[in-house]
Every structure is written in C-alpha cells, then in structure tokens.
Scaffold this motif. Structure first.
Motif, PDB file in Angstrom:
ATOM      1  N   VAL A   3       0.841  -1.189   0.000  1.00 50.11           N
ATOM      2  CA  VAL A   3       0.000   0.000   0.000  1.00 50.11           C
ATOM      3  C   VAL A   3       0.877   1.239   0.000  1.00 50.11           C
ATOM      4  O   VAL A   3       1.809   1.351   0.800  1.00 50.11           O
ATOM      5  N   GLU A   5      -0.568   4.705  -0.299  1.00 55.39           N
ATOM      6  CA  GLU A   5      -1.239   5.774   0.431  1.00 55.39           C
ATOM      7  C   GLU A   5      -2.687   5.383   0.681  1.00 55.39           C
ATOM      8  O   GLU A   5      -3.347   4.816  -0.174  1.00 55.39           O
ATOM      9  N   ARG A   6      -3.154   5.701   1.856  1.00 53.70           N
ATOM     10  CA  ARG A   6      -4.539   5.407   2.221  1.00 53.70           C
ATOM     11  C   ARG A   6      -5.194   6.727   2.643  1.00 53.70           C
ATOM     12  O   ARG A   6      -4.646   7.460   3.458  1.00 53.70           O
ATOM     13  N   TYR A   9     -10.762   8.306   0.287  1.00 50.19           N
ATOM     14  CA  TYR A   9     -11.285   7.775  -0.973  1.00 50.19           C
ATOM     15  C   TYR A   9     -10.873   6.329  -1.229  1.00 50.19           C
ATOM     16  O   TYR A   9     -11.352   5.703  -2.146  1.00 50.19           O
ATOM     17  N   ALA A  11      -7.422   3.288  -1.086  1.00 45.13           N
ATOM     18  CA  ALA A  11      -5.979   3.059  -0.996  1.00 45.13           C
ATOM     19  C   ALA A  11      -5.407   2.883  -2.401  1.00 45.13           C
ATOM     20  O   ALA A  11      -6.062   2.363  -3.293  1.00 45.13           O
ATOM     21  N   VAL A  12      -4.201   3.354  -2.570  1.00 46.21           N
ATOM     22  CA  VAL A  12      -3.473   3.166  -3.816  1.00 46.21           C
ATOM     23  C   VAL A  12      -2.443   2.091  -3.537  1.00 46.21           C
ATOM     24  O   VAL A  12      -1.680   2.178  -2.576  1.00 46.21           O
ATOM     25  N   GLY A  13      -2.416   1.044  -4.372  1.00 42.42           N
ATOM     26  CA  GLY A  13      -1.494  -0.058  -4.135  1.00 42.42           C
ATOM     27  C   GLY A  13      -0.656  -0.374  -5.349  1.00 42.42           C
ATOM     28  O   GLY A  13      -0.990  -0.009  -6.472  1.00 42.42           O
ATOM     29  N   VAL A  14       0.455  -1.040  -5.105  1.00 44.52           N
ATOM     30  CA  VAL A  14       1.352  -1.463  -6.171  1.00 44.52           C
ATOM     31  C   VAL A  14       1.573  -2.956  -6.028  1.00 44.52           C
ATOM     32  O   VAL A  14       1.904  -3.445  -4.953  1.00 44.52           O
TER      33      VAL A  14
END
Length: 133
Positions: A3, A5-6, A9, A11-14
């Motif tokens: 993860v 950034e949470r 809205y 979480a952005v994951g890679v």
C-alpha cells in the motif's frame, strides 16, 4: 500488494510484479557491468526487444512478510568490475525505485553474485547484503 497511500477515498497499491519490473528495467541499464541470472547461476540471455523477457523475472525475488519487504537479486558480474561498487549501484537503484513509489525502503537487499563472466563463466557464490533496519 504494497500500500502506498490510504485516504478517505481508498488506498493506492502497487503489485509486487510492478516493483520487480521496475527493478529489472534499472538493472538492464547496467548491462555493461552485469548479466542477470537465475538462482542456479544460469545467465538469462539479453534479447534486444522493447519489452522485458519473462525469464528475467527469475533474477529478482521480492518478498513481503509481516510488513517487511526483502529483495534478492541474482547476477553474474562482468570481468574487471568492482563487485562492491556494483552492489552499491544496485542498492541505490532499488532504493530509488521504492522512493519513487513512496514505499519504505526494503528491510534488506541481497545481491548474490553467482559468477564472473570473462571469456567463460567462472562460478562464484558471493553475497553482498544491505540492511535498512
């Protein structure tokens, strides 16, 4: 998955494969100093294609356990290059990749030199490790 950034809205994951691909792209830029290889030390042939060969993923291992990320890289060094400087370049490159994704640096980065390539492949087993604890 790691993860980045949470927020309110979501979480952005890679994905782990994205991280591996970015590391391979950086290592391919060092092709005059190293050759990617698998765990057994077999060189992965360098193919002049615009995309990454699936065999090259055998050279990189990114693992995540309990929030700790570890990276292992298998290479064959070219004759005449300094292994410690080569390992430092790899460590810095992997650290920059994680910074770009706004992830914490890996707990440990391990560079395993499986051989030295001159006219023929000379098998070696040298491991250089950086701990970022």
């Amino acid at each position: 998955m790691s993860v980045i950034e949470r927020n309110e809205y979501g979480a952005v994951g890679v994905n782990k494969n994205v991280i591996e691909k970015m590391i391979i792209e950086d290592l391919m830029e060092l092709s005059d100093l190293l050759i990617l290889c698998n765990k057994k030390g077999k060189p992965i042939k360098d193919k002049p294609t615009p995309w990454i060969d699936p065999d090259q993923y055998d050279a990189i291992e990114v693992t995540e356990k309990r929030g700790e990320v570890n990276v292992k890289v298998n290479i064959i060094a070219r004759h005449g290059c300094n292994i410690s400087k080569l390992a430092e370049n790899i460590f810095d490159s992997i650290g920059e990749t994680f910074e770009l994704l706004r992830l914490e640096k890996p707990e440990s980065i391990s560079v395993k030199v499986r051989g030295i390539m001159s006219d023929v492949l000379i098998k070696r087993s040298i491991e250089v490790v950086r701990n970022n604890a």
